[in-house]
Design a protein around this motif. Structure first.
Motif, PDB file in Angstrom:
ATOM      1  N   ARG A  71       0.817  -1.206   0.000  1.00  0.00           N
ATOM      2  CA  ARG A  71       0.000   0.000   0.000  1.00  0.00           C
ATOM      3  C   ARG A  71       0.853   1.259   0.000  1.00  0.00           C
ATOM      4  NH1 ARG A  71      -3.151  -0.979   3.915  1.00  0.00           N
ATOM      5  NH2 ARG A  71      -4.530  -1.977   2.455  1.00  0.00           N
ATOM      6  N   SER A  72       0.441   2.225  -0.825  1.00  0.00           N
ATOM      7  CA  SER A  72       1.181   3.481  -0.787  1.00  0.00           C
ATOM      8  C   SER A  72       0.267   4.646  -0.436  1.00  0.00           C
ATOM      9  CB  SER A  72       1.860   3.719  -2.132  1.00  0.00           C
ATOM     10  OG  SER A  72       0.938   3.480  -3.152  1.00  0.00           O
ATOM     11  N   ASN A  73      -1.052   4.388  -0.386  1.00  0.00           N
ATOM     12  CA  ASN A  73      -2.008   5.465  -0.161  1.00  0.00           C
ATOM     13  C   ASN A  73      -3.108   5.070   0.794  1.00  0.00           C
ATOM     14  OD1 ASN A  73      -1.249   7.636  -1.811  1.00  0.00           O
ATOM     15  ND2 ASN A  73      -1.760   6.370  -3.595  1.00  0.00           N
ATOM     16  N   LEU A  74      -3.875   6.067   1.192  1.00  0.00           N
ATOM     17  CA  LEU A  74      -5.072   5.796   1.979  1.00  0.00           C
ATOM     18  C   LEU A  74      -6.100   5.091   1.105  1.00  0.00           C
ATOM     19  CD1 LEU A  74      -5.665   9.150   3.880  1.00  0.00           C
ATOM     20  CD2 LEU A  74      -5.420   6.908   4.941  1.00  0.00           C
ATOM     21  N   ASN A  76      -9.802   4.546  -0.179  1.00  0.00           N
ATOM     22  CA  ASN A  76     -11.009   5.375  -0.291  1.00  0.00           C
ATOM     23  C   ASN A  76     -12.165   4.772   0.463  1.00  0.00           C
ATOM     24  OD1 ASN A  76     -10.627   7.695  -1.854  1.00  0.00           O
ATOM     25  ND2 ASN A  76     -10.344   6.414  -3.677  1.00  0.00           N
ATOM     26  N   SER A 120      -7.107  11.603   7.918  1.00  0.00           N
ATOM     27  CA  SER A 120      -7.994  10.687   7.203  1.00  0.00           C
ATOM     28  C   SER A 120      -9.322  10.641   7.949  1.00  0.00           C
ATOM     29  CB  SER A 120      -7.374   9.290   7.153  1.00  0.00           C
ATOM     30  OG  SER A 120      -7.443   8.694   8.440  1.00  0.00           O
TER      31      SER A 120
END
Ligand SMILES: Nc1ncnc2c1ncn2[C@@H]1O[C@H](COP(=O)(O)OP(=O)(O)OP(=O)(O)O)[C@@H](O)[C@H]1O
Length: 483
Positions: A71-74, A76, A120
């Motif tokens: 994983r590199s991102n939050l 959705n 977030s």
């Protein structure tokens, strides 16, 4: 397959160098863990191969680690966060910026340096609650990738006082590797907080009985942490200000961890802030959480629903495994597939299929339980950046792993649970898309007998969505499905 992948020593194809590059400084492999997989283009009657015939066992800790590595991102998520406060009269407080939290300047600098612009969804509510005066206890549940780790790391770093040279924050994680990953986040976020030090209470880290730990933060696995608190007396549990239990759902899946966690928690002082995080919230997790966290506030973020709308589902009737392969090639050759994932029931089938497809000249990646976690992460990474257009995997190996952007899913074998019953949930997770961001998709199920047909019919009935027959000898029909 790439040039390297077409060689005999397939294990090498998952370029170890790439693995270590993408994973950073931590070595997650144990000395005895060298990959046993060999790729010879077809199954062999050897000990290895007998082993590969087995169904793989689900390992939640490995899934979680893999998700963290790729994983590199939050993630959705458009659902609303549900908050249940300990004191229903206190106002519900949420923040939209990190500034509102009045973090120490060196911490705020760390947050921005990592590249976080704003909290977030889960952090919006969890952070003010965790940073409140007096500190609040919290049970938080949201799927992997929604920012839980970053949230509790921030809470720990906020409470720590660098002037004191004893352990003030304690975090327990289910495995050595998961503890290292969280440690990495602590190191990154606390980069400008140079007087704060971190120690790892993990197997192999031998400590001298005589010296108390001077680091302010300890992260480790329950067994070693318990030893450090009791037998070795390296930590004074009464001086702990923040206690974090991470990955509670993975934790309780390991025998002994539940009891060890409770024993650690019992040694803490009454004023210690207690926080528990979990990706899922089955009854067993909830019961455990309530035993470990007194008077908790509760935050939940439901996983985004997946649906089979917008997904064209087909099945292909085949006579045998060989026939399945021929049909697969017919489909594959006729439609210009962006990226496809192919799921097989056993390692043996996955190995065999990868060999056959590569002989046909397709570039394929193979994700199997024979690989180390590092290597699996590297295989997924290559697929994500498009180095391979096809990823072949076993049912178990890919469970719980999110690989977006796959437009075609092929079930070489239908998904079944460990008792051989249709596994509707896995089917949905593989093929379905989350509503808002949903793109169109294509699912093809290979059926080679009465039994697999029955399984598919049950899946069809469960979702009440038609799975149409596809004749792979009819090129016109195949072209139609791709349009
Ligand atoms: N506020 C934020 N803004 C941008 N990115 C963020 C933010 N918080 C976390 N992230 C990033 O999102 C990814 C997921 O975050 P994090 O690891 O904290 O989630 P998690 O819920 O703990 O998931 P897991 O349990 O799998 O680790 C990470 O790459 C992290 O760096």
């Amino acid at each position: 397959m790439t040039a390297a992948m077409a060689t005999d020593s397939w294990a090498l194809a998952v370029d170890e160098q790439e693995a270590s590059k993408s994973i950073g400084k931590f070595r997650l492999m144990e000395a005895g863990d060298a990959p046993k997989s060999r790729f010879n283009g077809g199954p062999k009657r050897s000990d290895d191969c007998d082993k590969s015939d087995e169904e793989e066992k689900e390992d939640k800790a490995v899934q979680s680690l893999l998700n963290k590595l790729i994983r590199s991102n939050l993630v959705n998520n458009t659902n609303q966060v549900e908050v249940l406060q300990r004191d229903p009269n206190s106002p519900l407080y949420s923040v939209k910026t990190f500034e509102e939290l009045r973090l120490k300047p060196q911490l705020l600098k760390g947050v921005y340096e990592i590249g976080f612009n704003r909290p977030s969804k889960i952090q919006e509510n969890a952070l003010p609650m965790m940073l409140a005066e007096p500190p609040q206890n919290l049970i938080a549940q949201s799927q992997s990738g929604t920012g839980k780790t970053a949230a509790f790391v921030l809470a720990m770093l906020s409470q720590v006082d660098s002037a004191f040279k004893w352990v003030q924050c304690l975090c327990i994680a289910p495995t050595y590797e998961l503890a290292l990953q969280t440690g990495k986040v602590i190191e990154q976020m606390g980069k400008f907080y140079s007087d704060v030090k971190l120690a790892y209470a993990v197997r192999g880290h031998r400590m001298d009985r005589s010296c108390k730990i001077k680091e302010q933060i300890v992260i480790g696995t329950p067994g070693t942490v318990l030893d450090w608190c009791t037998k070795l007396k390296l930590i004074d549990p009464k001086k702990i200000k923040v206690f974090v239990l991470d990955e509670a759902d993975v934790m309780i899946a390991t025998q002994g961890h539940q009891d060890q966690s409770i024993r650690i928690q019992r040694m803490l002082s009454k004023g210690c802030q207690m926080l528990l995080f979990s990706a899922t919230f089955e009854d067993s997790v909830w019961n455990f959480a309530k035993r470990v966290i007194p008077d908790p506030n509760i935050i939940k973020l439901r996983r985004e629903e997946e649906t089979l709308d917008n997904i064209k589902q087909y099945y292909v009737l085949c006579k045998s495994e060989e026939d399945k392969f021929d049909s697969l090639c017919n489909v594959y050759g006729a439609i210009t597939i962006a990226q496809a994932m192919i799921f097989c029931r056993t390692r043996k089938t996955a190995n065999w299929l990868a060999g056959q497809m590569s002989e046909e000249g397709h570039q394929v990646g193979l994700l199997s339980g024979e690989l180390t976690v590092e290597q699996r992460a590297a295989v997924i990474q290559r697929f994500k950046v498009g180095k391979e257009k096809v990823l072949i995997t076993t049912n178990v190996c890919a469970r719980g792993i999110d690989v977006e952007q796959v437009s075609v899913v092929i079930n070489f074998d239908p998904p079944v649970d460990k008792d051989g019953y249709p596994d509707n949930e896995t089917y949905l997770h593989r093929i379905g898309r989350t509503g808002r961001f949903g793109k169109r998709g294509l699912a093809i199920n290979m059926v080679d007998g009465q039994k697999s047909m029955e399984i598919l019919r049950k899946i069809e009935k469960h979702f009440n969505k038609k799975i149409l027959r596809l004749d792979t000898d009819d090129l016109d029909e195949i072209e139609k499905i791709a349009s």
